[in-house]
Scaffold this active site. Structure first.
Site, PDB file in Angstrom:
ATOM      1  N   ARG A  26      35.257  17.055  19.259  1.00 40.57           N
ATOM      2  CA  ARG A  26      36.170  17.351  20.375  1.00 40.57           C
ATOM      3  C   ARG A  26      35.574  18.418  21.292  1.00 40.57           C
ATOM      4  NH1 ARG A  26      41.558  17.539  16.478  1.00 40.57           N
ATOM      5  NH2 ARG A  26      42.189  15.371  16.800  1.00 40.57           N
ATOM      6  N   HIS A  54      40.653  23.834   9.647  1.00 38.65           N
ATOM      7  CA  HIS A  54      41.032  22.695  10.504  1.00 38.65           C
ATOM      8  C   HIS A  54      42.516  22.885  10.853  1.00 38.65           C
ATOM      9  CE1 HIS A  54      41.567  18.785  12.226  1.00 38.65           C
ATOM     10  NE2 HIS A  54      42.545  18.533  11.369  1.00 38.65           N
ATOM     11  N   ASP A  56      36.825  18.236  15.045  1.00 44.46           N
ATOM     12  CA  ASP A  56      36.973  19.368  15.958  1.00 44.46           C
ATOM     13  C   ASP A  56      35.641  19.631  16.683  1.00 44.46           C
ATOM     14  OD1 ASP A  56      39.684  20.119  14.774  1.00 44.46           O
ATOM     15  OD2 ASP A  56      38.370  20.167  13.040  1.00 44.46           O
ATOM     16  N   ALA A  87      42.555  14.671   4.449  1.00 49.88           N
ATOM     17  CA  ALA A  87      44.011  14.887   4.512  1.00 49.88           C
ATOM     18  C   ALA A  87      44.349  16.367   4.646  1.00 49.88           C
ATOM     19  CB  ALA A  87      44.665  14.327   3.255  1.00 49.88           C
TER      20      ALA A  87
HETATM   21  P1  NAD Z   1      49.125   7.863   7.116  1.00 45.22           P
HETATM   22  O1  NAD Z   1      50.451   8.380   6.698  1.00 45.22           O
HETATM   23  O2  NAD Z   1      49.023   6.751   8.108  1.00 45.22           O
HETATM   24  O3  NAD Z   1      48.304   7.402   5.816  1.00 45.22           O
HETATM   25  C1  NAD Z   1      48.264   8.147   4.642  1.00 45.22           C
HETATM   26  C2  NAD Z   1      48.181   7.181   3.488  1.00 45.22           C
HETATM   27  O4  NAD Z   1      48.059   7.943   2.288  1.00 45.22           O
HETATM   28  C3  NAD Z   1      49.445   6.297   3.346  1.00 45.22           C
HETATM   29  O5  NAD Z   1      49.064   4.928   3.277  1.00 45.22           O
HETATM   30  C4  NAD Z   1      50.057   6.794   2.040  1.00 45.22           C
HETATM   31  O6  NAD Z   1      50.743   5.759   1.327  1.00 45.22           O
HETATM   32  C5  NAD Z   1      48.804   7.269   1.295  1.00 45.22           C
HETATM   33  N1  NAD Z   1      49.065   8.160   0.175  1.00 45.22           N
HETATM   34  C6  NAD Z   1      50.063   9.054  -0.008  1.00 45.22           C
HETATM   35  N2  NAD Z   1      49.943   9.645  -1.203  1.00 45.22           N
HETATM   36  C7  NAD Z   1      48.842   9.143  -1.783  1.00 45.22           C
HETATM   37  C8  NAD Z   1      48.213   9.345  -3.033  1.00 45.22           C
HETATM   38  N3  NAD Z   1      48.710  10.198  -3.944  1.00 45.22           N
HETATM   39  N4  NAD Z   1      47.091   8.655  -3.304  1.00 45.22           N
HETATM   40  C9  NAD Z   1      46.591   7.776  -2.425  1.00 45.22           C
HETATM   41  N5  NAD Z   1      47.161   7.511  -1.226  1.00 45.22           N
HETATM   42  C10 NAD Z   1      48.271   8.187  -0.920  1.00 45.22           C
HETATM   43  O7  NAD Z   1      48.302   9.131   7.611  1.00 45.22           O
HETATM   44  P2  NAD Z   1      46.942   9.142   8.465  1.00 45.22           P
HETATM   45  O8  NAD Z   1      47.282   9.209   9.899  1.00 45.22           O
HETATM   46  O9  NAD Z   1      46.008   8.093   7.971  1.00 45.22           O
HETATM   47  O10 NAD Z   1      46.399  10.594   8.086  1.00 45.22           O
HETATM   48  C11 NAD Z   1      45.993  10.886   6.776  1.00 45.22           C
HETATM   49  C12 NAD Z   1      45.787  12.375   6.611  1.00 45.22           C
HETATM   50  O11 NAD Z   1      44.688  12.814   7.401  1.00 45.22           O
HETATM   51  C13 NAD Z   1      46.987  13.234   7.036  1.00 45.22           C
HETATM   52  O12 NAD Z   1      47.114  14.289   6.095  1.00 45.22           O
HETATM   53  C14 NAD Z   1      46.540  13.776   8.391  1.00 45.22           C
HETATM   54  O13 NAD Z   1      47.218  14.973   8.695  1.00 45.22           O
HETATM   55  C15 NAD Z   1      45.071  13.993   8.125  1.00 45.22           C
HETATM   56  N6  NAD Z   1      44.206  14.111   9.303  1.00 45.22           N
HETATM   57  C16 NAD Z   1      43.133  14.957   9.193  1.00 45.22           C
HETATM   58  C17 NAD Z   1      42.243  15.079  10.237  1.00 45.22           C
HETATM   59  C18 NAD Z   1      41.039  15.985  10.136  1.00 45.22           C
HETATM   60  O14 NAD Z   1      40.289  16.106  11.122  1.00 45.22           O
HETATM   61  N7  NAD Z   1      40.777  16.654   9.026  1.00 45.22           N
HETATM   62  C19 NAD Z   1      42.423  14.331  11.408  1.00 45.22           C
HETATM   63  C20 NAD Z   1      43.508  13.472  11.489  1.00 45.22           C
HETATM   64  C21 NAD Z   1      44.400  13.362  10.418  1.00 45.22           C
HETATM   65  C1  LMR Z   2      44.111  16.205  13.990  1.00 49.09           C
HETATM   66  O1  LMR Z   2      43.343  17.158  14.093  1.00 49.09           O
HETATM   67  O2  LMR Z   2      44.135  15.279  14.804  1.00 49.09           O
HETATM   68  C2  LMR Z   2      45.119  16.176  12.863  1.00 49.09           C
HETATM   69  O3  LMR Z   2      44.722  17.020  11.826  1.00 49.09           O
HETATM   70  C3  LMR Z   2      46.425  16.556  13.470  1.00 49.09           C
HETATM   71  C4  LMR Z   2      47.549  16.778  12.495  1.00 49.09           C
HETATM   72  O4  LMR Z   2      48.205  17.826  12.615  1.00 49.09           O
HETATM   73  O5  LMR Z   2      47.784  15.910  11.626  1.00 49.09           O
END
Ligand code: NAD
Ligand code: LMR
Length: 332
Positions: free
Chosen positions: A163, A188, A160, A131
């Protein structure tokens, strides 16, 4: 003899990435085709019904390796006895929210979940934070779970890394599996530095440097870098949601290589606690090239860093220092 099941926690399991990730884990993509698993899925009460729906689908899919499912909104129940924790739960940025609002919500989640993991996870639990802001959430988790070894807390920059492999394979029209040893340095975020200076491609004539084969430094130092840096935003623009299947797949790659090891002569990128290697300040979770063996990662040492790279390594470190200060100001 059949292996004992490994308990894998996925937080935010009712979300987009969770929905793509849990079937991959249940199929053995993360830990191997002979490794039984018990899935622990955590989400928050408003998502409880959706989480239960995911549990129903896991049962319906009849995965032979899946030996149990815990679906809960209780963080203690979710963390109890877990060997691997994939932290996906959090709040994505919404329209009208400032960066600080997102940071504030997420770092306080990671502070409280740090304590639950520290108290209730299995000894030697490996943690991967997905996250956003992934590096800083992982740092907060580390700082508020002081009894978890710092080597066990990492963040995802493998997406990344993958990618970058994908961009090189498309440009050269070669198999992505023949490209190796790109590096993602730093955060990231859009300040990350995708570096191909040590990357190579397997060809019938042996391994060749990516720079030699691409033979276009302008592209490699320009469009290639910005494409990888901005890929997350491009996916959001195209799909209206952030990346999910590629994030889930990369999370499996990250844990699989950490637990089962990287192939000989190959490194991957992981966000890990900086030990000062490559003059990156300590006190940050920073993405480095690593190799993994016997369940432990080590930063690849001795790579040459040219002047352009040095600036980019420092720029992304600077952003992480600023994020750290912002995170602490949100927690105070
Ligand atoms: P999403 O909103 O679809 O899902 C997030 C989930 O987390 C939801 O179901 C929400 O209810 C839950 N949540 C919120 N607070 C919580 C808590 N305290 N405890 C447990 N669950 C909780 O989002 P997503 O698309 O699945 O993305 C999740 C995260 O991953 C985001 O922060 C996104 O930016 C990040 N992300 C990171 C990368 C990476 O490469 N590092 C890539 C893509 C997305
Ligand atoms: C990603 O790299 O796809 C995500 O971290 C993008 C974002 O900003 O949630």
């Amino acid at each position: 003899m059949a292996k004992e099941p490994v308990r894998v926690l996925v937080t935010g399991a009712a979300g987009q990435i969770g929905y793509a990730l849990v079937p991959m884990i249940a199929r053995g993509v993360m830990l191997g085709a002979d490794q039984p698993v018990i899935l622990h899925m955590l989400d928050i009460p408003p998502a409880a019904e959706a989480l239960n729906g995911v549990k129903m689908e896991l049962v319906d899919a009849a995965f032979p390796l899946l030996k149990g499912v815990v679906a809960t909104t209780d963080v203690v129940e979710a963390c109890t006895g877990v060997n691997i924790a994939v932290m996906v739960g959090g709040f994505p940025r919404k329209e009208g929210m400032e960066r600080k609002d997102v940071m504030s919500k997420n770092v306080s989640i990671y502070k409280s979940q740090a304590s639950a993991l520290e108290k209730h996870a299995a000894a030697n639990c490996k943690v991967l934070v997905v996250a956003n802001p992934a590096n800083t959430n992982a740092l907060i988790l580390k700082e508020f779970a002081p009894s978890i070894p710092e080597k066990n807390i990492t963040c995802l920059t493998r997406l990344d890394h993958n990618r970058a492999l994908g961009q090189i394979s498309e440009r050269l029209n070669v198999q992505v599996s023949d490209v190796k040893n790109v590096i993602i340095w730093g955060n990231h975020s859009s300040t990350q530095y995708p570096d191909v200076n040590h990357a190579s491609v397997k060809t019938p004539a042996g391994e060749k440097p990516v720079r030699e084969l691409v033979a276009d430094d302008e592209w490699l130092n320009g469009e290639f870098i910005t494409t990888v840096q901005q890929r997350g935003a491009a996916i959001i623009k195209a799909r209206k949601f952030s990346s999910a299947l590629s994030a889930a797949s990369s999370a499996c790659d990250h844990i699989r290589d950490w637990v089962l090891g990287t192939p000989e002569g190959t490194w991957v990128s992981m966000g890990v606690y900086s030990d000062g290697s490559y003059n990156v300040p300590t006190g940050l979770i920073y993405s480095f090239p690593v190799t993994c063996k016997n369940g432990e990662w080590s930063i690849v040492q001795g790579l040459s860093i040219d002047e352009l790279s040095r600036k980019k390594l420092d720029l992304t470190a600077q952003e992480l220092s600023e994020e750290k200060a912002l995170a602490y100001s949100c927690l105070s």
